[in-house]
Design a protein around this motif. Structure first.
Motif, PDB file in Angstrom:
ATOM      1  N   PRO A 230       0.807  -1.234   0.000  1.00  0.00           N
ATOM      2  CA  PRO A 230       0.000   0.000   0.000  1.00  0.00           C
ATOM      3  C   PRO A 230       0.831   1.272   0.000  1.00  0.00           C
ATOM      4  CG  PRO A 230      -0.914  -1.593   1.532  1.00  0.00           C
ATOM      5  CD  PRO A 230       0.390  -2.163   1.071  1.00  0.00           C
ATOM      6  N   GLY A 231       1.964   1.277   0.704  1.00  0.00           N
ATOM      7  CA  GLY A 231       2.789   2.480   0.727  1.00  0.00           C
ATOM      8  C   GLY A 231       3.754   2.582  -0.432  1.00  0.00           C
ATOM      9  N   LEU A 232       4.111   1.437  -1.048  1.00  0.00           N
ATOM     10  CA  LEU A 232       5.146   1.446  -2.078  1.00  0.00           C
ATOM     11  C   LEU A 232       4.599   1.650  -3.483  1.00  0.00           C
ATOM     12  CD1 LEU A 232       7.521  -1.417  -0.890  1.00  0.00           C
ATOM     13  CD2 LEU A 232       7.743   1.032  -0.544  1.00  0.00           C
ATOM     14  N   LEU A 233       3.405   1.144  -3.756  1.00  0.00           N
ATOM     15  CA  LEU A 233       2.897   1.235  -5.121  1.00  0.00           C
ATOM     16  C   LEU A 233       2.708   2.674  -5.606  1.00  0.00           C
ATOM     17  CD1 LEU A 233       0.428  -1.772  -5.371  1.00  0.00           C
ATOM     18  CD2 LEU A 233       2.536  -1.416  -6.654  1.00  0.00           C
ATOM     19  N   PRO A 234       2.156   3.591  -4.796  1.00  0.00           N
ATOM     20  CA  PRO A 234       2.088   4.984  -5.270  1.00  0.00           C
ATOM     21  C   PRO A 234       3.464   5.571  -5.557  1.00  0.00           C
ATOM     22  CG  PRO A 234       0.615   4.660  -3.410  1.00  0.00           C
ATOM     23  CD  PRO A 234       1.450   3.421  -3.506  1.00  0.00           C
ATOM     24  N   GLN A 235       4.452   5.227  -4.717  1.00  0.00           N
ATOM     25  CA  GLN A 235       5.797   5.712  -4.967  1.00  0.00           C
ATOM     26  C   GLN A 235       6.374   5.088  -6.234  1.00  0.00           C
ATOM     27  OE1 GLN A 235       7.108   8.131  -3.172  1.00  0.00           O
ATOM     28  NE2 GLN A 235       5.247   8.169  -1.935  1.00  0.00           N
ATOM     29  N   GLY A 236       6.029   3.818  -6.488  1.00  0.00           N
ATOM     30  CA  GLY A 236       6.470   3.196  -7.736  1.00  0.00           C
ATOM     31  C   GLY A 236       5.922   3.909  -8.950  1.00  0.00           C
ATOM     32  N   GLY A 237       4.669   4.385  -8.845  1.00  0.00           N
ATOM     33  CA  GLY A 237       4.116   5.159  -9.950  1.00  0.00           C
ATOM     34  C   GLY A 237       4.877   6.443 -10.187  1.00  0.00           C
ATOM     35  N   LEU A 238       5.288   7.118  -9.099  1.00  0.00           N
ATOM     36  CA  LEU A 238       6.059   8.345  -9.249  1.00  0.00           C
ATOM     37  C   LEU A 238       7.449   8.059  -9.803  1.00  0.00           C
ATOM     38  CD1 LEU A 238       5.051  10.313  -6.053  1.00  0.00           C
ATOM     39  CD2 LEU A 238       4.330  10.717  -8.400  1.00  0.00           C
ATOM     40  N   VAL A 239       8.006   6.899  -9.485  1.00  0.00           N
ATOM     41  CA  VAL A 239       9.298   6.522 -10.069  1.00  0.00           C
ATOM     42  C   VAL A 239       9.170   6.385 -11.579  1.00  0.00           C
ATOM     43  CG1 VAL A 239      10.964   4.641 -10.242  1.00  0.00           C
ATOM     44  CG2 VAL A 239      10.253   5.454  -8.004  1.00  0.00           C
ATOM     45  N   VAL A 240       8.096   5.767 -12.033  1.00  0.00           N
ATOM     46  CA  VAL A 240       7.876   5.638 -13.475  1.00  0.00           C
ATOM     47  C   VAL A 240       7.724   7.011 -14.108  1.00  0.00           C
ATOM     48  CG1 VAL A 240       6.355   4.690 -15.254  1.00  0.00           C
ATOM     49  CG2 VAL A 240       6.841   3.365 -13.193  1.00  0.00           C
ATOM     50  N   VAL A 241       6.987   7.898 -13.434  1.00  0.00           N
ATOM     51  CA  VAL A 241       6.849   9.264 -13.943  1.00  0.00           C
ATOM     52  C   VAL A 241       8.215   9.949 -14.000  1.00  0.00           C
ATOM     53  CG1 VAL A 241       5.861  11.527 -13.469  1.00  0.00           C
ATOM     54  CG2 VAL A 241       4.474   9.484 -13.152  1.00  0.00           C
ATOM     55  N   GLY A 242       9.055   9.708 -12.976  1.00  0.00           N
ATOM     56  CA  GLY A 242      10.386  10.298 -12.967  1.00  0.00           C
ATOM     57  C   GLY A 242      11.251   9.851 -14.128  1.00  0.00           C
TER      58      GLY A 242
END
Length: 583
Positions: A230-242
């Motif tokens: 739950p905490g990592l998947l949103p950050q993973g999305g931002l990594v892809v955006v990065g």
């Protein structure tokens, strides 16, 4: 619905800014088109007016925006001002290349993240004491800018060892170095976030019960990974955006014909239709990636995603490492000593007889292609970059406080997902390349994490009992703001802004590397790296010196952050940093 409407309005504002670039630019688009396509004609008023009428640039902002938006609705991305050819086919081909590179980068990032957190995963599953050593290593790797890692990889593995091609695209061998340059920082960031989350998952009651019931450690480890999703998947999305932002520098350095290099070429040549189409595709790629991650979250987590009672992972206090603080102090002293030595030298002195000299007593870091002392340019470049970074941090702090108190959540989330490089491209299209344009571009996105922090503290403080007591005693809004809210919010957000200053310096260096920041002959670390890349085979010291300085700056930021974090105690994993700024 209100939150969705806010995000939609923010996205429409960004799209309107892209569409208005031909009207916002300080250069005359008609002159750009004339010089590129009609060099034999004189720039008379009649000729320029005819070009404006032909390209639809003779109207106001509404006409320019409407013409661009109308073309998009019909699948027309515009016509290049330089070549006179439709932009669509080239941008579509570049999109395919960029997606392939991003896919290869993610294929490397995920296994790297698991490898970096494997030790914590093993120890936690066996109920052993958790440590943060893997997290520090991952943070150091995540702090390396993609353009810096790309330059080092090209220097070592392409130029000197000859293991991989240095330029081009089309074969698996040509994809290795660009994918590594983008995948290693992304994987290190994910590994750091995972490594931070795992000790908290293993400290929960279910893990103790599973161990007491005799479940195998491998099964407990799998459940812990699922608990951290739950905490990592949103950050993973931002990594892809990065990755959309990092693609600009990496594709340019390795001559990969993707969206990033296409956007940069359009910005530098003032070919705004090409830039508009490339930036639009990069933004859409980021939005689609974020949406895909959100859908994946629902598939993987099911009811847990919508369970409002799902608790946040709160990491237990881990032992503070004295070595981290000592290492930060030693590294800072050595770093400052080198910079002071460089400030005592002339960075602009040109000696044609001393071109590309190796390190010596006269020139401890050697000389560049013009015979200028590399140490001198490092010292003066640091002063310029660091002072500008502090100025950007001050502006970002002010904007972040205002946006946080206004609770501009939708705007904050949208801006937080925009890479600084894309902001730099848009700024360069309007005002041209330069240090102040680069600073404005970084500040335009740097305030968002500070605003999110401010808003969280503001909401927390407003719910405090002492504030309710002050209101009951008749305290007005001004008194509450001055005596209660600001004292609670300002100190931690200011420390947050100071900790982000090295990351801001690296962002400015990235824009300098792309030619969007400080212009020659002024010294600037990113610019030094790009200027000396053509001579890397003859004079590797001219590239490795600024590369090492940038790496030390990133490592220093990580060590200082780790030392401060070790003193502050528990962290909430769901409030993890975003994208590559997490370093």
């Amino acid at each position: 619905m209100k939150h969705f409407a806010g995000r939609a309005l923010t996205l429409l504002a960004v799209l309107a800014l892209i569409g208005l670039l031909p009207w916002l630019t300080t250069t005359d688009p008609a002159l750009t088109i004339l010089h590129a396509r009609y060099s034999d004609r004189q720039p008379t008023p009649e000729v320029l007016d005819a070009i404006r009428a032909e390209t639809g640039l003779d109207g106001g902002p509404g006409h320019v925006l409407g013409r661009w938006a109308g073309g998009l609705l019909h699948g027309d991305l515009g016509t290049s001002w330089v070549s006179g050819q439709p932009v669509g086919p080239d941008v579509t081909a570049a999109l395919t290349t960029s997606l392939s590179l991003m896919g290869a980068s993610l294929a490397l990032a995920v296994p790297l993240a698991l490898a970096l957190s494997a030790r914590t995963l093993r120890r936690g599953a066996r109920r052993e004491t958790a440590t943060t050593r893997a997290g520090v290593l991952a943070a150091v790797l995540a702090a390396l800018p993609e353009f810096l890692l790309a330059a080092v990889l090209a220097t070592v593995f392409a130029v000197h060892l000859g293991w991989f091609p240095a330029l081009g695209w089309g074969t698996p061998a040509q994809a290795v170095l660009p994918a590594l340059a983008m995948g290693v920082p992304a994987g290190a960031l994910l590994g750091r976030l995972l490594d931070d989350a795992l000790p908290a998952a293993f400290a929960e009651p279910w893990a103790k019960a599973a161990t007491a019931a005799g479940l195998p450690p491998s099964r407990i480890a799998r459940h812990a990974l699922r608990r951290t999703l739950p905490g990592l998947l949103p950050q993973g999305g931002l990594v892809v955006v990065g990755l959309t932002g990092s693609a600009v520098a990496v594709e340019t350095l390795f001559s990969v014909p993707g969206l990033g290099s296409t956007a940069l070429a359009g910005a530098l040549a003032q070919d705004l239709p090409v830039l508009q189409a490339a930036v639009l595709m990069l933004l859409l790629t980021g939005l689609v990636a974020a949406l895909a991650v959100r859908l994946l979250s629902r598939v993987l987590l099911g009811p847990a995603l919508t369970d409002r009672a799902l608790p946040a992972l709160v990491a237990p206090r881990l032992p503070t490492r004295t070595g981290v603080a000592v290492g930060a102090v030693v590294l800072a002293v050595l770093f400052c000593a080198v910079l002071v030595a460089g400030l005592a030298r002339d960075p602009l002195h040109v000696d044609a007889a001393a071109r590309l000299l190796p390190p010596s007593a006269a020139h401890p870091f050697g000389t560049d292609a013009l015979g200028r002392d590399v140490l001198a340019r490092l010292g003066h470049g640091a002063a310029r970059t660091v002072l500008l970074a502090f100025a950007v941090a001050a502006v970002a702090l002010l904007l972040g406080l205002i946006a946080g108190f206004l609770r501009a959540g939708a705007l904050t989330e949208t801006v937080n997902a925009l890479p600084a490089v894309l902001a730099g491209l848009l700024t360069a299209a309007v005002a041209g390349p330069g240090p102040w344009g680069a600073a404005a571009a970084v500040a335009a996105v740097a305030w968002a994490p500070l605003a999110a922090h401010t808003e969280a503290l503001y909401v927390q403080e407003r719910a405090a009992p002492h504030l309710a007591a002050a209101r009951s005693l008749g305290a007005g809004p001004a008194h509450l703001l001055r005596r209660h809210l600001l004292p609670a919010v300002l100190p931690p957000v200011t420390r947050h802004a100071l900790l982000r200053t090295p990351a801001l310096a690296l962002a400015l260096a990235a824009l300098g590397f792309l030619g969007l920041g400080t212009q020659p002959p002024a010294p600037e670390w990113g610019r030094m790296l790009s200027e000396n890349m053509p001579y890397v085979e003859r004079a590797p010291w001219a590239v490795l010196a600024p590369a090492a300085s940038l790496a030390v700056l990133g490592a220093l930021a990580v060590l200082v952050t780790a030392a401060v974090r070790g003193r502050t105690g528990a962290d909430t994993v769901t409030a993890a940093p975003t994208a590559h700024e997490a370093a």
